[in-house]
Design a protein around this motif. Structure first.
Motif, PDB file in Angstrom:
ATOM      1  N   ASP A 199     -77.057 -21.474  35.531  1.00  0.00           N
ATOM      2  CA  ASP A 199     -76.733 -20.304  34.689  1.00  0.00           C
ATOM      3  C   ASP A 199     -75.505 -19.575  35.240  1.00  0.00           C
ATOM      4  O   ASP A 199     -74.640 -19.149  34.483  1.00  0.00           O
ATOM      5  N   LEU A 200     -75.468 -19.435  36.555  1.00  0.00           N
ATOM      6  CA  LEU A 200     -74.325 -18.763  37.181  1.00  0.00           C
ATOM      7  C   LEU A 200     -73.045 -19.587  36.978  1.00  0.00           C
ATOM      8  O   LEU A 200     -71.975 -19.040  36.646  1.00  0.00           O
ATOM      9  N   ALA A 201     -73.165 -20.886  37.142  1.00  0.00           N
ATOM     10  CA  ALA A 201     -71.999 -21.768  36.990  1.00  0.00           C
ATOM     11  C   ALA A 201     -71.457 -21.741  35.562  1.00  0.00           C
ATOM     12  O   ALA A 201     -70.274 -21.999  35.335  1.00  0.00           O
ATOM     13  N   MET A 202     -72.319 -21.400  34.616  1.00  0.00           N
ATOM     14  CA  MET A 202     -71.883 -21.358  33.208  1.00  0.00           C
ATOM     15  C   MET A 202     -71.130 -20.073  32.871  1.00  0.00           C
ATOM     16  O   MET A 202     -70.550 -19.959  31.800  1.00  0.00           O
ATOM     17  N   GLN A 203     -71.167 -19.086  33.781  1.00  0.00           N
ATOM     18  CA  GLN A 203     -70.464 -17.828  33.496  1.00  0.00           C
ATOM     19  C   GLN A 203     -68.959 -18.013  33.663  1.00  0.00           C
ATOM     20  O   GLN A 203     -68.502 -18.565  34.664  1.00  0.00           O
ATOM     21  N   GLU A 204     -68.216 -17.502  32.688  1.00  0.00           N
ATOM     22  CA  GLU A 204     -66.759 -17.596  32.771  1.00  0.00           C
ATOM     23  C   GLU A 204     -66.252 -16.839  33.997  1.00  0.00           C
ATOM     24  O   GLU A 204     -66.657 -15.698  34.232  1.00  0.00           O
ATOM     25  N   GLY A 205     -65.400 -17.456  34.749  1.00  0.00           N
ATOM     26  CA  GLY A 205     -64.805 -16.806  35.912  1.00  0.00           C
ATOM     27  C   GLY A 205     -65.531 -17.110  37.205  1.00  0.00           C
ATOM     28  O   GLY A 205     -64.997 -16.867  38.286  1.00  0.00           O
ATOM     29  N   TYR A 206     -66.752 -17.675  37.109  1.00  0.00           N
ATOM     30  CA  TYR A 206     -67.461 -18.034  38.341  1.00  0.00           C
ATOM     31  C   TYR A 206     -67.013 -19.421  38.773  1.00  0.00           C
ATOM     32  O   TYR A 206     -67.046 -20.365  37.991  1.00  0.00           O
ATOM     33  N   SER A 207     -66.580 -19.539  40.006  1.00  0.00           N
ATOM     34  CA  SER A 207     -66.126 -20.840  40.488  1.00  0.00           C
ATOM     35  C   SER A 207     -66.436 -21.006  41.962  1.00  0.00           C
ATOM     36  O   SER A 207     -66.365 -20.049  42.733  1.00  0.00           O
ATOM     37  N   THR A 208     -66.798 -22.216  42.348  1.00  0.00           N
ATOM     38  CA  THR A 208     -66.969 -22.521  43.774  1.00  0.00           C
ATOM     39  C   THR A 208     -65.831 -23.415  44.261  1.00  0.00           C
ATOM     40  O   THR A 208     -65.878 -23.934  45.366  1.00  0.00           O
ATOM     41  N   ALA A 209     -64.811 -23.591  43.395  1.00  0.00           N
ATOM     42  CA  ALA A 209     -63.691 -24.457  43.793  1.00  0.00           C
ATOM     43  C   ALA A 209     -62.910 -23.809  44.929  1.00  0.00           C
ATOM     44  O   ALA A 209     -62.730 -22.595  44.960  1.00  0.00           O
ATOM     45  N   PRO A 210     -62.435 -24.616  45.869  1.00  0.00           N
ATOM     46  CA  PRO A 210     -61.638 -24.065  46.964  1.00  0.00           C
ATOM     47  C   PRO A 210     -60.291 -23.537  46.461  1.00  0.00           C
ATOM     48  O   PRO A 210     -59.817 -23.933  45.395  1.00  0.00           O
ATOM     49  N   ASP A 211     -59.688 -22.642  47.247  1.00  0.00           N
ATOM     50  CA  ASP A 211     -58.439 -21.988  46.823  1.00  0.00           C
ATOM     51  C   ASP A 211     -57.333 -22.991  46.518  1.00  0.00           C
ATOM     52  O   ASP A 211     -56.524 -22.768  45.631  1.00  0.00           O
ATOM     53  N   ASN A 212     -57.297 -24.099  47.263  1.00  0.00           N
ATOM     54  CA  ASN A 212     -56.196 -25.041  47.035  1.00  0.00           C
ATOM     55  C   ASN A 212     -56.260 -25.641  45.627  1.00  0.00           C
ATOM     56  O   ASN A 212     -55.258 -26.066  45.084  1.00  0.00           O
ATOM     57  N   ILE A 213     -57.445 -25.652  45.035  1.00  0.00           N
ATOM     58  CA  ILE A 213     -57.568 -26.162  43.659  1.00  0.00           C
ATOM     59  C   ILE A 213     -56.920 -25.188  42.683  1.00  0.00           C
ATOM     60  O   ILE A 213     -56.315 -25.591  41.695  1.00  0.00           O
ATOM     61  N   ARG A 214     -57.034 -23.885  42.987  1.00  0.00           N
ATOM     62  CA  ARG A 214     -56.411 -22.895  42.089  1.00  0.00           C
ATOM     63  C   ARG A 214     -54.881 -23.028  42.097  1.00  0.00           C
ATOM     64  O   ARG A 214     -54.242 -22.803  41.078  1.00  0.00           O
ATOM     65  N   THR A 215     -54.347 -23.432  43.221  1.00  0.00           N
ATOM     66  CA  THR A 215     -52.890 -23.633  43.243  1.00  0.00           C
ATOM     67  C   THR A 215     -52.489 -24.862  42.418  1.00  0.00           C
ATOM     68  O   THR A 215     -51.322 -25.047  42.109  1.00  0.00           O
ATOM     69  N   LEU A 216     -53.464 -25.689  42.047  1.00  0.00           N
ATOM     70  CA  LEU A 216     -53.185 -26.857  41.209  1.00  0.00           C
ATOM     71  C   LEU A 216     -53.407 -26.549  39.731  1.00  0.00           C
ATOM     72  O   LEU A 216     -53.266 -27.426  38.881  1.00  0.00           O
ATOM     73  N   GLY A 217     -53.810 -25.308  39.428  1.00  0.00           N
ATOM     74  CA  GLY A 217     -53.941 -24.913  38.019  1.00  0.00           C
ATOM     75  C   GLY A 217     -55.357 -24.960  37.476  1.00  0.00           C
ATOM     76  O   GLY A 217     -55.576 -24.764  36.294  1.00  0.00           O
ATOM     77  N   PHE A 218     -56.321 -25.209  38.381  1.00  0.00           N
ATOM     78  CA  PHE A 218     -57.717 -25.263  37.934  1.00  0.00           C
ATOM     79  C   PHE A 218     -58.569 -24.407  38.862  1.00  0.00           C
ATOM     80  O   PHE A 218     -58.047 -23.735  39.734  1.00  0.00           O
ATOM     81  N   GLY A 219     -59.883 -24.426  38.648  1.00  0.00           N
ATOM     82  CA  GLY A 219     -60.773 -23.666  39.523  1.00  0.00           C
ATOM     83  C   GLY A 219     -60.880 -22.204  39.153  1.00  0.00           C
ATOM     84  O   GLY A 219     -61.189 -21.361  39.978  1.00  0.00           O
ATOM     85  N   ALA A 220     -60.627 -21.885  37.873  1.00  0.00           N
ATOM     86  CA  ALA A 220     -60.709 -20.496  37.433  1.00  0.00           C
ATOM     87  C   ALA A 220     -62.100 -20.154  36.895  1.00  0.00           C
ATOM     88  O   ALA A 220     -62.322 -19.059  36.385  1.00  0.00           O
TER      89      ALA A 220
END
Lengths: 140, 118
Positions: A87-108
């Motif tokens: 349920d938590l993972a389905m919430q928009e904006g919740y992510s457990t992706a590491p920061d380096n993934i956000r620099t690749l344009g994902f993990g938001a």
């Protein structure tokens, strides 16, 4: 009913650059089969987000696409860490992706909600430490 | 607006698919987060981004886009350009920053047609 067309892909978890290749293939096949652009777009986005997730979180996995006359089913199975709180993972904006993934344009924290938005139904079976299987159906 | 006009307005260098420069487009979006593009964009033909990797092109392919503009003078690798070329997506590089590039196109009539949570 006739057996569905089935496409199977191995999603390589070690290579972020190649992530999405299975979705591109499926998109081409659905176009050849004459599905509407809207249906193809929904399948493409849902599967692409799923594929990216498998690479980010689960070291890859298996993607199967079943094409029926009235619907397309996507099954994405991995043996990654599993999702502790779906349920938590389905919430928009919740992510457990590491920061380096956000620099690749994902993990938001948009992936799973976006997969659900583009599917007519979606089910997540996940066990921590065992893996995750996601079933999505897109009606034609 | 044609893709050629976009390249002129943005002082951009076109890196592939020159034969598609006369394609007419009416909407664009700008983002460095591909997740946001996949979640909120609908029917925009042009993507402006400061992010440079192959997933930018794949995102554009998923969204049936015609053109990707890399802003802030960033140059994509040959691998990125050939992926775009094989999929008929025009790629260009503009020296302008994201805010300026979007502003230039917007004031010249390229709309955003933002799909707010569909």
């Amino acid at each position: 009913m006739a057996d569905p067309l089935r496409f199977h892909y191995k999603v390589d978890g070690s290579n972020f650059t190649s992530a999405g290749e299975a979705s591109v293939e499926v998109k081409k096949k659905l176009r050849q089969l004459g599905f509407s652009p809207e249906t193809i777009r929904k399948v493409s986005i849902a599967m692409y987000e799923g594929e990216i997730n498998m690479v980010i979180h689960a070291r890859g996995g298996d993607a199967d696409v079943f094409v029926y006359p009235d619907r397309i089913e996507i099954v994405l199975a991995d043996t990654g860490p599993g999702i502790a709180d779906v349920d938590l993972a389905m919430q928009e904006g919740y992510s457990t992706a590491p920061d380096n993934i956000r620099t690749l344009g994902f993990g938001a924290g948009m992936g799973l909600p976006n997969m659900k938005r583009n599917s007519d139904s979606m089910r997540i079976d996940s066990t921590v430490g065992v893996g995750t299987t996601i079933y999505m159906t897109i009606l034609v | 607006m044609t893709i050629r006009t976009i390249s002129e307005l943005l002082d951009a260098e076109v890196l592939c698919c020159h034969e598609r420069l006369d394609t007419d487009v009416s909407d664009a979006c700008g983002s460095d987060m591909m997740s946001d593009v996949l979640a909120h964009v609908k029917d925009q033909a042009v993507l402006l981004t400061g992010l440079v990797n192959t997933q930018v092109i794949r995102t554009a392919m998923m969204m049936d886009m015609h053109c990707v503009v890399f802003v802030r003078g960033k140059l994509p690798s040959s691998e990125i350009i050939s992926l775009a070329e094989n999929n008929s997506i025009v790629v260009m590089a503009s020296p302008h920053r994201m805010y300026e590039a979007c502003g230039l196109l917007y004031t010249h009539g390229l709309s955003s047609k933002e799909n707010v949570h569909g």
